[in-house]
Scaffold this motif. Structure first.
Motif, PDB file in Angstrom:
ATOM      1  N   ASP A   4       0.848  -1.172   0.000  1.00  0.00           N
ATOM      2  CA  ASP A   4       0.000   0.000   0.000  1.00  0.00           C
ATOM      3  C   ASP A   4       0.889   1.229   0.000  1.00  0.00           C
ATOM      4  O   ASP A   4       2.110   1.128   0.027  1.00  0.00           O
ATOM      5  CB  ASP A   4      -0.925   0.013   1.213  1.00  0.00           C
ATOM      6  N   PHE A   5       0.261   2.404  -0.034  1.00  0.00           N
ATOM      7  CA  PHE A   5       1.025   3.632  -0.165  1.00  0.00           C
ATOM      8  C   PHE A   5       0.904   4.474   1.095  1.00  0.00           C
ATOM      9  O   PHE A   5      -0.060   4.358   1.856  1.00  0.00           O
ATOM     10  CB  PHE A   5       0.518   4.432  -1.371  1.00  0.00           C
ATOM     11  N   ASP A   6       1.863   5.353   1.275  1.00  0.00           N
ATOM     12  CA  ASP A   6       1.789   6.347   2.338  1.00  0.00           C
ATOM     13  C   ASP A   6       1.329   7.665   1.738  1.00  0.00           C
ATOM     14  O   ASP A   6       1.717   8.028   0.622  1.00  0.00           O
ATOM     15  CB  ASP A   6       3.161   6.533   2.988  1.00  0.00           C
ATOM     16  N   ILE A  81       5.661   6.776  -3.233  1.00  0.00           N
ATOM     17  CA  ILE A  81       5.784   5.549  -4.014  1.00  0.00           C
ATOM     18  C   ILE A  81       7.151   4.943  -3.725  1.00  0.00           C
ATOM     19  O   ILE A  81       8.167   5.632  -3.779  1.00  0.00           O
ATOM     20  CB  ILE A  81       5.651   5.836  -5.515  1.00  0.00           C
ATOM     21  N   GLY A  82       7.191   3.661  -3.446  1.00  0.00           N
ATOM     22  CA  GLY A  82       8.457   3.010  -3.161  1.00  0.00           C
ATOM     23  C   GLY A  82       8.837   3.152  -1.707  1.00  0.00           C
ATOM     24  O   GLY A  82       8.035   3.535  -0.861  1.00  0.00           O
ATOM     25  N   ALA A  83      10.095   2.836  -1.397  1.00  0.00           N
ATOM     26  CA  ALA A  83      10.544   2.877  -0.009  1.00  0.00           C
ATOM     27  C   ALA A  83      12.005   3.303   0.055  1.00  0.00           C
ATOM     28  O   ALA A  83      12.768   3.107  -0.878  1.00  0.00           O
ATOM     29  CB  ALA A  83      10.375   1.495   0.635  1.00  0.00           C
ATOM     30  N   GLY A 147     -10.874   3.850 -15.084  1.00  0.00           N
ATOM     31  CA  GLY A 147     -11.151   4.426 -13.773  1.00  0.00           C
ATOM     32  C   GLY A 147     -10.844   3.523 -12.603  1.00  0.00           C
ATOM     33  O   GLY A 147     -10.946   3.954 -11.444  1.00  0.00           O
ATOM     34  N   ASP A 148     -10.461   2.262 -12.864  1.00  0.00           N
ATOM     35  CA  ASP A 148     -10.211   1.334 -11.757  1.00  0.00           C
ATOM     36  C   ASP A 148      -9.039   1.785 -10.888  1.00  0.00           C
ATOM     37  O   ASP A 148      -9.135   1.793  -9.650  1.00  0.00           O
ATOM     38  CB  ASP A 148      -9.935  -0.072 -12.300  1.00  0.00           C
ATOM     39  N   LEU A 149      -7.923   2.135 -11.530  1.00  0.00           N
ATOM     40  CA  LEU A 149      -6.748   2.559 -10.767  1.00  0.00           C
ATOM     41  C   LEU A 149      -7.060   3.790  -9.937  1.00  0.00           C
ATOM     42  O   LEU A 149      -6.765   3.839  -8.734  1.00  0.00           O
ATOM     43  CB  LEU A 149      -5.568   2.836 -11.706  1.00  0.00           C
ATOM     44  N   HIS A 150      -7.662   4.788 -10.558  1.00  0.00           N
ATOM     45  CA  HIS A 150      -7.984   6.017  -9.846  1.00  0.00           C
ATOM     46  C   HIS A 150      -8.918   5.733  -8.674  1.00  0.00           C
ATOM     47  O   HIS A 150      -8.715   6.243  -7.560  1.00  0.00           O
ATOM     48  CB  HIS A 150      -8.641   7.010 -10.807  1.00  0.00           C
ATOM     49  N   PHE A 310       4.008   9.353 -13.643  1.00  0.00           N
ATOM     50  CA  PHE A 310       3.312   8.391 -12.794  1.00  0.00           C
ATOM     51  C   PHE A 310       2.910   7.129 -13.561  1.00  0.00           C
ATOM     52  O   PHE A 310       3.283   6.018 -13.182  1.00  0.00           O
ATOM     53  CB  PHE A 310       2.074   9.060 -12.194  1.00  0.00           C
ATOM     54  N   ILE A 311       2.153   7.304 -14.638  1.00  0.00           N
ATOM     55  CA  ILE A 311       1.617   6.149 -15.357  1.00  0.00           C
ATOM     56  C   ILE A 311       2.727   5.358 -16.063  1.00  0.00           C
ATOM     57  O   ILE A 311       2.821   4.137 -15.919  1.00  0.00           O
ATOM     58  CB  ILE A 311       0.555   6.584 -16.371  1.00  0.00           C
ATOM     59  N   LYS A 312       3.572   6.043 -16.823  1.00  0.00           N
ATOM     60  CA  LYS A 312       4.622   5.330 -17.576  1.00  0.00           C
ATOM     61  C   LYS A 312       5.672   4.684 -16.669  1.00  0.00           C
ATOM     62  O   LYS A 312       5.972   3.501 -16.814  1.00  0.00           O
ATOM     63  CB  LYS A 312       5.264   6.277 -18.591  1.00  0.00           C
ATOM     64  N   PRO A 313       6.242   5.426 -15.718  1.00  0.00           N
ATOM     65  CA  PRO A 313       7.301   4.793 -14.906  1.00  0.00           C
ATOM     66  C   PRO A 313       6.792   3.726 -13.938  1.00  0.00           C
ATOM     67  O   PRO A 313       7.520   2.807 -13.589  1.00  0.00           O
ATOM     68  CB  PRO A 313       7.932   5.967 -14.157  1.00  0.00           C
ATOM     69  N   TYR A 314       5.535   3.840 -13.507  1.00  0.00           N
ATOM     70  CA  TYR A 314       5.027   2.911 -12.498  1.00  0.00           C
ATOM     71  C   TYR A 314       3.832   2.096 -12.992  1.00  0.00           C
ATOM     72  O   TYR A 314       3.179   1.409 -12.196  1.00  0.00           O
ATOM     73  CB  TYR A 314       4.618   3.674 -11.232  1.00  0.00           C
ATOM     74  N   GLY A 315       3.537   2.159 -14.284  1.00  0.00           N
ATOM     75  CA  GLY A 315       2.308   1.577 -14.808  1.00  0.00           C
ATOM     76  C   GLY A 315       2.112   0.110 -14.465  1.00  0.00           C
ATOM     77  O   GLY A 315       1.041  -0.288 -13.983  1.00  0.00           O
ATOM     78  N   ALA A 316       3.127  -0.722 -14.693  1.00  0.00           N
ATOM     79  CA  ALA A 316       2.988  -2.163 -14.458  1.00  0.00           C
ATOM     80  C   ALA A 316       2.751  -2.455 -12.980  1.00  0.00           C
ATOM     81  O   ALA A 316       1.899  -3.275 -12.617  1.00  0.00           O
ATOM     82  CB  ALA A 316       4.230  -2.888 -14.965  1.00  0.00           C
ATOM     83  N   ILE A 317       3.506  -1.766 -12.118  1.00  0.00           N
ATOM     84  CA  ILE A 317       3.357  -1.979 -10.683  1.00  0.00           C
ATOM     85  C   ILE A 317       1.991  -1.493 -10.207  1.00  0.00           C
ATOM     86  O   ILE A 317       1.329  -2.154  -9.396  1.00  0.00           O
ATOM     87  CB  ILE A 317       4.480  -1.262  -9.923  1.00  0.00           C
ATOM     88  N   LEU A 318       1.560  -0.336 -10.714  1.00  0.00           N
ATOM     89  CA  LEU A 318       0.255   0.202 -10.331  1.00  0.00           C
ATOM     90  C   LEU A 318      -0.880  -0.714 -10.772  1.00  0.00           C
ATOM     91  O   LEU A 318      -1.849  -0.925 -10.040  1.00  0.00           O
ATOM     92  CB  LEU A 318       0.066   1.597 -10.934  1.00  0.00           C
ATOM     93  N   GLU A 319      -0.760  -1.271 -11.974  1.00  0.00           N
ATOM     94  CA  GLU A 319      -1.788  -2.174 -12.479  1.00  0.00           C
ATOM     95  C   GLU A 319      -1.905  -3.410 -11.604  1.00  0.00           C
ATOM     96  O   GLU A 319      -3.014  -3.873 -11.273  1.00  0.00           O
ATOM     97  CB  GLU A 319      -1.481  -2.559 -13.927  1.00  0.00           C
ATOM     98  N   GLN A 320      -0.757  -3.972 -11.212  1.00  0.00           N
ATOM     99  CA  GLN A 320      -0.762  -5.148 -10.353  1.00  0.00           C
ATOM    100  C   GLN A 320      -1.328  -4.800  -8.986  1.00  0.00           C
ATOM    101  O   GLN A 320      -2.133  -5.550  -8.418  1.00  0.00           O
ATOM    102  CB  GLN A 320       0.657  -5.694 -10.210  1.00  0.00           C
ATOM    103  N   TRP A 321      -0.905  -3.659  -8.441  1.00  0.00           N
ATOM    104  CA  TRP A 321      -1.426  -3.228  -7.138  1.00  0.00           C
ATOM    105  C   TRP A 321      -2.935  -3.045  -7.191  1.00  0.00           C
ATOM    106  O   TRP A 321      -3.659  -3.481  -6.293  1.00  0.00           O
ATOM    107  CB  TRP A 321      -0.756  -1.925  -6.720  1.00  0.00           C
ATOM    108  N   SER A 322      -3.437  -2.393  -8.251  1.00  0.00           N
ATOM    109  CA  SER A 322      -4.859  -2.112  -8.366  1.00  0.00           C
ATOM    110  C   SER A 322      -5.659  -3.402  -8.470  1.00  0.00           C
ATOM    111  O   SER A 322      -6.732  -3.534  -7.862  1.00  0.00           O
ATOM    112  CB  SER A 322      -5.121  -1.224  -9.599  1.00  0.00           C
ATOM    113  N   ALA A 323      -5.141  -4.372  -9.225  1.00  0.00           N
ATOM    114  CA  ALA A 323      -5.842  -5.657  -9.356  1.00  0.00           C
ATOM    115  C   ALA A 323      -5.915  -6.371  -8.013  1.00  0.00           C
ATOM    116  O   ALA A 323      -6.948  -6.936  -7.645  1.00  0.00           O
ATOM    117  CB  ALA A 323      -5.124  -6.530 -10.380  1.00  0.00           C
TER     118      ALA A 323
END
Length: 327
Positions: A4-6, A81-83, A147-150, A310-323
């Motif tokens: 999750d995110f802070d 994003i990240g740690a 709209g799922d990610l948002h 946001f979308i391009k650099p983190y897109g794959a990770i965001l998609e997996q997180w959202s799913a």
């Protein structure tokens, strides 16, 4: 990246001294009013309109119509994003918080958080992704999972410690009714929200906000001329006090009169069957300078910023997180 995110919350007072920041988004609409030769007059007039409307609605024990004033804070939400050394920060959303000042009782009362709503990812979805998806298509459609990610990011923020530490109630977002839909006056009436309107089908905004976990109802407050869309969690009529609801109505109706005078400053009120129309000519202008073209242009620029950072650099990770988040 963490599962999750802070989130980090910053607050900026929106008053006559407000100046837009150069290095953060700061809600386009507010920044628009606070620039140029008319900035101070714009801010003064807008804030007086809000106070006057509030006192007109909160008229009980208020014989002179000056008992209350409304203070506004722009709430900016950043997401980490990240740690560790690899962490990055992205400006996620901006909302507005109201505080009611009761001059008779000499006390301050929390209003509602939400009200206005601005989002980089939403700008990307509607101003970059959606036009690109429909380019050269014979009919309009939305991409899969639009709209799922948002929506999941927004729900994650509402469930975060940051939100719970700052705010006691869920948000209420108040926007213009859609000019593509027809609304019908219902029998239900509320002493503050006014007469309720219903629609036959959801607009794209309604569906988008639905993925944020928000439902919608439409009300035209007393002495208003068009219904407003209220997006909320829980029970809009029972979860908030009259003063809380009035703080949202007075604030957002004022901004809509500035942004969309064709609808919300029309010279005649909505009838039993009503469709908003931005080409309507019988309306009055406020004494506030507002650049509507800048608003549309910045939505595209901010959407492209979200795509690049946001979308391009983190897109794959965001998609997996959202799913995973949706499970």
């Amino acid at each position: 990246m963490n599962s999750d995110f802070d989130f980090k919350i910053k607050a900026v007072q929106f008053d006559e001294e407000y100046h837009p920041s150069e290095n953060t988004r700061i809600t386009t609409n507010f920044a628009n009013l606070a620039r140029g030769e008319s900035r101070r007059e714009n801010l003064h007039n807008a804030l007086r309109m809000i106070d006057n409307r509030f006192n007109a609605l909160a008229h009980w024990d208020n014989p002179k119509g000056d008992r209350y004033s409304v203070e506004l804070e722009i709430i900016s939400v950043e997401m980490n994003i990240g740690a560790g050394a690899n962490s990055d920060t992205f400006p996620l959303i901006e909302i507005l918080k109201t505080t009611v000042v009761d001059h008779k009782m000499n006390e301050r009362v929390d209003g509602i958080v939400g009200n206005n709503f601005s989002s980089y990812v939403r700008d990307y979805d509607f101003s970059v992704l959606l036009p690109e998806h429909n380019k050269n298509r014979p009919w309009f459609s939305t991409p899969d999972n639009f709209g799922d990610l948002h929506g999941n990011l927004f729900k994650c923020f509402l469930n975060s410690n940051a939100y719970k530490e700052h705010f006691n109630k869920p948000p209420v977002i108040c926007l213009s009714a859609s000019s593509s839909k027809t609304y019908h006056r219902a029998e239900n009436r509320h002493p503050v929200l006014g007469v309720e309107y219903t629609q036959n089908e959801f607009s794209s905004t309604d569906e988008y906000f639905g993925k944020m976990g928000l439902q919608v109802r439409f009300f035209m407050p007393p002495n208003s001329v068009a219904p407003l869309a209220f997006y909320f969690l829980g029970d809009l009529l029972d979860d908030y006090t009259n003063l809380e609801l009035i703080s949202t109505i007075s604030t957002m109706e004022t901004f809509q009169k500035i942004y969309r005078p064709e609808i919300y400053n029309a010279n005649s009120a909505a009838g039993a069957c009503y469709q908003p129309n931005l080409k309507h000519q019988d309306y009055s202008l406020t004494r506030i300078v507002y650049d509507r073209e800048e608003r549309s242009r910045l939505a595209i620029e901010q959407g492209k910023f979200a795509e690049e950072h946001f979308i391009k650099p983190y897109g794959a990770i965001l998609e997996q997180w959202s799913a995973n988040h949706a499970r």
